[in-house]
Design an enzyme around this catalytic site. Structure first.
Site, PDB file in Angstrom:
ATOM      1  N   PHE A   1      64.990  49.293  40.399  1.00  0.00           N
ATOM      2  CA  PHE A   1      65.980  49.675  41.577  1.00  0.00           C
ATOM      3  C   PHE A   1      65.762  51.141  41.720  1.00  0.00           C
ATOM      4  O   PHE A   1      65.198  51.758  40.983  1.00  0.00           O
ATOM      5  CB  PHE A   1      67.424  49.727  40.852  1.00  0.00           C
TER       6      PHE A   1
ATOM      7  N   PRO B   1      61.548  58.523  28.198  1.00  0.00           N
ATOM      8  CA  PRO B   1      60.745  57.560  28.457  1.00  0.00           C
ATOM      9  C   PRO B   1      60.868  56.953  29.855  1.00  0.00           C
ATOM     10  O   PRO B   1      62.263  56.839  29.989  1.00  0.00           O
ATOM     11  CB  PRO B   1      60.484  56.690  27.394  1.00  0.00           C
ATOM     12  N   ASP B   2      60.208  56.391  30.521  1.00  0.00           N
ATOM     13  CA  ASP B   2      60.418  55.655  31.844  1.00  0.00           C
ATOM     14  C   ASP B   2      60.599  54.204  31.090  1.00  0.00           C
ATOM     15  O   ASP B   2      59.453  53.524  31.026  1.00  0.00           O
ATOM     16  CB  ASP B   2      59.623  55.702  32.972  1.00  0.00           C
ATOM     17  N   ILE B   3      61.724  53.530  31.132  1.00  0.00           N
ATOM     18  CA  ILE B   3      61.845  52.275  30.595  1.00  0.00           C
ATOM     19  C   ILE B   3      60.986  51.121  31.529  1.00  0.00           C
ATOM     20  O   ILE B   3      60.142  50.186  31.006  1.00  0.00           O
ATOM     21  CB  ILE B   3      63.106  51.769  30.375  1.00  0.00           C
TER      22      ILE B   3
ATOM     23  N   ASP C   1      67.164  61.150  33.307  1.00  0.00           N
ATOM     24  CA  ASP C   1      65.708  61.527  33.338  1.00  0.00           C
ATOM     25  C   ASP C   1      65.454  62.429  32.133  1.00  0.00           C
ATOM     26  O   ASP C   1      64.182  62.394  31.789  1.00  0.00           O
ATOM     27  CB  ASP C   1      65.318  62.168  34.674  1.00  0.00           C
TER      28      ASP C   1
ATOM     29  N   LYS D   1      80.457  70.960  17.850  1.00  0.00           N
ATOM     30  CA  LYS D   1      80.816  71.340  19.210  1.00  0.00           C
ATOM     31  C   LYS D   1      80.462  72.895  19.389  1.00  0.00           C
ATOM     32  O   LYS D   1      80.879  73.605  18.802  1.00  0.00           O
ATOM     33  CB  LYS D   1      82.468  71.277  19.133  1.00  0.00           C
TER      34      LYS D   1
ATOM     35  N   ASN E   1      75.876  60.036  34.521  1.00  0.00           N
ATOM     36  CA  ASN E   1      75.878  60.082  35.947  1.00  0.00           C
ATOM     37  C   ASN E   1      76.980  58.856  36.465  1.00  0.00           C
ATOM     38  O   ASN E   1      77.665  58.428  35.626  1.00  0.00           O
ATOM     39  CB  ASN E   1      74.391  59.540  36.491  1.00  0.00           C
TER      40      ASN E   1
HETATM   41  O1  C5P Z   1      62.682  57.276  39.077  1.00  0.00           O
HETATM   42  P1  C5P Z   1      64.213  56.505  39.177  1.00  0.00           P
HETATM   43  O2  C5P Z   1      65.165  57.007  37.953  1.00  0.00           O
HETATM   44  O3  C5P Z   1      64.754  56.683  40.426  1.00  0.00           O
HETATM   45  O4  C5P Z   1      63.937  54.900  38.920  1.00  0.00           O
HETATM   46  C1  C5P Z   1      64.800  54.131  39.140  1.00  0.00           C
HETATM   47  C2  C5P Z   1      64.376  52.775  38.623  1.00  0.00           C
HETATM   48  O5  C5P Z   1      63.706  53.208  37.196  1.00  0.00           O
HETATM   49  C3  C5P Z   1      65.435  51.956  37.993  1.00  0.00           C
HETATM   50  O6  C5P Z   1      65.166  50.872  38.005  1.00  0.00           O
HETATM   51  C4  C5P Z   1      65.782  52.511  36.703  1.00  0.00           C
HETATM   52  O7  C5P Z   1      66.549  51.512  35.585  1.00  0.00           O
HETATM   53  C5  C5P Z   1      64.375  52.659  35.944  1.00  0.00           C
HETATM   54  N1  C5P Z   1      64.320  53.784  35.158  1.00  0.00           N
HETATM   55  C6  C5P Z   1      64.059  53.405  33.956  1.00  0.00           C
HETATM   56  N2  C5P Z   1      63.900  54.620  32.721  1.00  0.00           N
HETATM   57  C7  C5P Z   1      63.874  55.917  33.180  1.00  0.00           C
HETATM   58  C8  C5P Z   1      64.137  56.192  34.649  1.00  0.00           C
HETATM   59  C9  C5P Z   1      64.382  55.101  35.474  1.00  0.00           C
HETATM   60  O8  C5P Z   1      63.903  52.359  33.436  1.00  0.00           O
HETATM   61  N3  C5P Z   1      63.875  56.775  32.237  1.00  0.00           N
END
Ligand code: C5P
Length: 419
Positions: A342, A322-324, A296, A306, A228
């Site tokens: 954020f 995973p959502d950190i 995501d 390749k 991104n």
């Molecule tokens: O859901 P979104 O990606 O918009 O959420 C943004 C926030 O969640 C940011 O603080 C980002 O660093 C955190 N985040 C995370 N792990 C993920 C996705 C987002 O820590 N897999």
């Protein structure tokens, strides 16, 4: 007669705004205490304040004239209100009435006191004093939350018997407690202003801060990846500002083209899974800031070689990362006391941000508009709104990413002091 010669107040100028409440009499004692410690006091009174103490008493104790009029020909010819608001190291409002807090929270400037509060480029410390029902009223709660998010410092109020006969929170802090708060504010400000501090000093001294920054790269094959537009500039600036404020900082960074910030331990990662592992290894912490733009999804079975073009376009099987942020915010044993997320949004900014704040379980959420017209991705500036879990939302003007970082660090320090 300096009874505390080492006071950071020595040689400082304090702009003291006295609001209209019965506690205004305590402002007289406060002036005496400040001058004992070597500070110069520039007094300002609201119209209400003059109903409780006389300008003559305040001027005599301050050894300086009282300013009270926005459109004063004499004042403007000697020292204009802009200059008055800036020729001080700190602005103190004592007592700060519900009305003064409301004006400051909403940026109203209809008299000298509120105009000075808006015109100043210095920190403001407010010392609230009001009836407990006014202090507990939802409108005042909202204003206090907003002012805190703006970086306004608070001293009190304390609980106790009130002039109106009631008992509860709303009583003005005693002058010596206000002096201590002023000294702490002056000391913290000096330390934050210094770029390269010796470790162990500063508003975040003794604190550990973990920051994620930059994008993640999710491999498709050995040469291609999903990524991104995040540059990592804001996250790196936060790590830098936290280190400048004396914190021990671990920066977990995705692939970026930025130098390592001074005084920061940098853990370089590529994927979201690696970022999560590095963050877990860096815990426990006092503050966790998730500034990274984490992908995501990842490709479930990245190719070892390749991929060759030709034939049908390839389709990729994806699995959620995973959502950190949510993982750290949800930790039972060692959840950091301040968890900051954020939200980079391009539409329906506030709706998405509020929802995210709740879903991720963070304490503060920094919302920024990353629409194509904003210039935020990769740019040097950022325009953010700070949302707090307890309801407040404060929009900051467009600032450099370094200034946003500095302000955020102040917020973290205040939140930590409160917990
Ligand atoms: O859901 P979104 O990606 O918009 O959420 C943004 C926030 O969640 C940011 O603080 C980002 O660093 C955190 N985040 C995370 N792990 C993920 C996705 C987002 O820590 N897999």
């Amino acid at each position: 007669m300096a009874d505390t010669p080492a006071s950071p107040l020595a040689g400082c100028t304090i702009l003291l705004i006295v609001g209209g409440g019965i506690a205004a009499y305590k402002a007289l004692d406060l002036v005496r205490r400040l001058r004992e410690r070597g500070a110069a006091v520039r007094p300002v009174m609201t119209e209400g304040a003059k109903q409780f103490v006389t300008p003559l008493s305040l001027a005599s104790l301050a050894g300086a004239p009282v300013h009270d009029a926005l459109f004063s020909l004499t004042d403007e010819s000697t020292m204009g209100h802009i200059e008055l608001s800036r020729a001080a190291e700190l602005v103190v409002v004592a007592p700060a009435t519900a009305n003064l807090l409301a004006k400051l929270a909403n940026g109203l400037a209809d008299d000298l006191a509120s105009t000075l509060l808006l015109a100043t480029d210095k920190r403001t410390l407010v010392v609230p004093a009001m009836n407990l029902r006014m202090w507990l009223h939802p409108a005042t709660r909202r204003n206090v939350e907003r002012l805190r998010a703006d970086g306004v410092l608070f001293c009190g109020p304390v609980e106790g018997a009130m002039a109106c006969g009631e008992f509860g929170p709303g009583r003005m802090s005693e002058p010596l407690a206000v002096v201590a708060a002023i000294e702490a504010a002056l000391a913290a400000d000096t330390r934050l202003a210094l770029p390269n501090l010796a470790p162990g000093r500063g508003a975040l001294a003794g604190r550990r801060v973990v920051v994620t920054s930059g994008p993640t790269h999710e491999p498709i094959d050995p040469v291609r990846f999903i990524a991104n537009r995040s540059s990592g500039k804001q996250g790196h600036a936060i790590a830098s500002a936290a280190a400048a404020a004396g914190a021990e900082v671990v920066l977990v960074s995705g692939p970026v083209a930025l130098p390592d910030p001074a005084g920061v331990r940098v853990e370089r990662v590529e994927t979201a899974l690696e970022m999560l592992a590095a963050v877990k290894a860096a815990l426990p912490a006092d503050v966790f800031v998730a500034a990274a733009a984490v992908a995501d999804w990842h490709v479930t079975a990245a190719a070892a070689h390749k991929l060759k073009k030709g034939g049908e376009p390839a389709s990729l099987a994806l699995a959620a990362n995973p959502d950190i942020l949510a993982t750290v915010a949800g930790r039972e044993r060692d959840r950091p006391p301040v968890v900051v997320g954020f939200a980079a949004e391009t539409e329906r900014l506030m709706d998405h941000a509020r929802e995210k704040l709740g879903r991720k379980g963070c304490d503060l959420l920094v919302l920024n508009d990353v629409g194509p017209a904003s210039g935020t991705f990769g740019g040097e500036t950022n325009e953010v709104t700070i949302l707090a879990r307890d309801g407040g939302a404060t929009a900051w003007p467009r600032l450099s990413k370094a200034e946003v970082a500095k302000r955020l660090v102040r917020l973290f320090a205040e939140r930590l002091d409160e917990t």
